[in-house]
Design an enzyme around this catalytic site. Structure first.
Site, mmCIF file in Angstrom:
data_model
loop_
_atom_site.group_PDB
_atom_site.id
_atom_site.type_symbol
_atom_site.label_atom_id
_atom_site.label_comp_id
_atom_site.label_asym_id
_atom_site.label_seq_id
_atom_site.Cartn_x
_atom_site.Cartn_y
_atom_site.Cartn_z
ATOM 1 C CG ASN A 142 76.448 -15.744 -66.135
ATOM 2 O OD1 ASN A 142 75.955 -14.757 -66.680
ATOM 3 N ND2 ASN A 142 76.204 -16.041 -64.873
ATOM 4 C CE LYS A 143 72.201 -13.448 -66.789
ATOM 5 N NZ LYS A 143 73.342 -13.188 -65.909
ATOM 6 C CB ILE A 144 71.134 -17.284 -73.564
ATOM 7 C CG1 ILE A 144 70.835 -18.325 -74.625
ATOM 8 C CG2 ILE A 144 70.592 -15.925 -73.929
ATOM 9 C CD1 ILE A 144 70.737 -19.724 -74.100
ATOM 10 C CB ILE A 145 73.902 -14.024 -76.656
ATOM 11 C CG1 ILE A 145 73.084 -12.800 -76.269
ATOM 12 C CG2 ILE A 145 73.091 -15.021 -77.465
ATOM 13 C CD1 ILE A 145 72.753 -11.903 -77.455
ATOM 14 C CG ASN A 176 77.582 -11.256 -66.582
ATOM 15 O OD1 ASN A 176 78.623 -10.647 -66.799
ATOM 16 N ND2 ASN A 176 77.406 -12.001 -65.513
#
Length: 380
Positions: free
Chosen positions: A190-193, A188
């Site tokens: 907002n995730k780390i990637i 998503n």
């Protein structure tokens, strides 16, 4: 100069991702499959240390398919941490099953293994074992898998690892996503990637991967006409988004390191404040530092969680409360809950600070100044 808004965890993309995306576009491998999708799956499987990876439209889709692979059906029960994002419990509800919520441990904010073991023992005694257990790796830190797996193995109940927030984290040297029947990742925004939206099911079990691929493409049978013997879903990730993901993976280590530096910066700059406590880092693993979270003791700090969030918002900085536990959500109010005090306290006291991998020193200092301003107001 006017400061720009600071977001909680925005996408961090560069020319690397742009070039790969345009190459995929120019090659006309747009959707639904293509060489970038294959390469993305292969690289994620390699990073996680599993044999198979199936790229999907979301982490929630991966959870849904993992639960199907575990045999979850209507009327079944599934043990779920209460302290998590709603998708974890929603995927259980998609299948007509009922979540049984369990509290967290204050040592890592993840599900309490003793509660899991106790619930399995009690249900085994009644002949009512759950169909599956879901563990969630909270804010980029793995749950405690040794006791969790031991308890699940003892009763023959499959474990599903919701590692949506934890790509790049490890537990005793083993990668997040590699535990249990299947792991779930999220890409998503907002995730780390990010792939702009998407997820992945990762597993060592070839039959689980095969079933997930089949169901994710509308369960079409391998014949010339459209033949369907079961209900399927439109869950596959597009080749274009996979190209973005390939570029993000090239920078994963750098982005984790940037988030670690942000965690250390906040802890050094705010750790001296009375009543402020950061999310503990468990000795059994290394997190990916997806979000830096802290707890506020309102009596000692002089103000509560909401006052800090207001101070951030007044300076055009996005902050969030910690997850609101599922047992406190109206949609799940009739579900069974074991414990609840820890996860409720984490929600009422928890603050998530901006943690994006592109934060500048100036950005971090603005966040620190906003939090410290609350103590100045109290003194004034």
């Amino acid at each position: 100069m006017t400061d720009t808004r600071i977001y909680l965890s925005p996408p961090d993309v560069t020319d690397v991702e742009r070039k790969l995306l345009l190459n995929a576009f120019d090659s006309n491998w747009v959707a639904p499959v293509g060489p970038d999708l294959d390469a993305f799956e292969e690289r994620v499987a390699e990073l996680v240390g599993v044999r198979h990876a199936v790229a999907l439209s979301s982490g929630t889709a991966a959870l849904h398919l993992a639960l199907i692979a575990a045999g979850v059906r209507r009327g079944d029960t599934v043990l779920v941490p209460s302290f998590t994002f709603a998708a974890t419990a929603n995927a259980v509800a998609y299948l007509g099953a009922r979540p049984v919520f369990l509290d967290s441990t204050p040592h890592s904010w993840n599900v309490d293994p003793e509660l899991v073991a106790g619930e399995l023992r009690a249900r085994a005694g009644r002949g009512q074992l759950p169909r599956a257990v879901i563990a969630v790796d909270m804010y980029g830190q793995c749950a405690d898998y040794d006791p969790l797996l031991a308890a699940c193995d003892r009763y023959g109940v499959p474990l599903i690892e919701d590692a949506a927030e934890a790509l790049g984290a490890t537990y005793r040297g083993r990668a997040a996503g590699s535990f249990g029947l299947a792991g779930v990742l999220s890409f998503n925004g907002n995730k780390i990637i990010t792939t702009g939206g998407g997820g992945m099911l990762v597993t060592d079990d070839g039959s689980v991967a095969k079933q997930a691929r089949h169901l994710a493409t509308q369960a079409r049978e391998p014949v010339p006409h459209y033949e369907h013997r079961s209900v399927g879903y439109n869950y596959r990730l597009s080749n274009l988004l996979a190209a973005v993901g390939r570029g993000q993976l090239q920078r994963l280590g750098q982005m984790i390191e940037a988030r670690r530096r942000t965690f250390e910066h906040y802890r050094a700059a705010l750790g001296d404040l009375p009543g402020i406590e950061f999310m503990p880092i468990a000795a059994y693993g290394v997190p990916n530092y997806w979000l830096t979270c802290l707890l506020v003791d309102a009596e000692r700090f002089g103000a509560g969680r909401d006052r800090i969030l207001d101070a951030l918002a007044a300076r055009d900085i996005e902050g969030r409360p910690a997850w609101k536990p599922m047992h406190l959500q109206p949609v799940f109010q009739d579900c069974v809950m074991r414990g609840g005090e820890v996860s409720a306290s984490l929600f009422h006291r928890g603050v998530c600070l901006p943690s994006g991998s592109a934060l500048t020193d100036r950005d971090r200092d603005r966040v620190v100044d906003a939090v410290r301003s609350v103590t100045c107001e109290q003194k004034g």
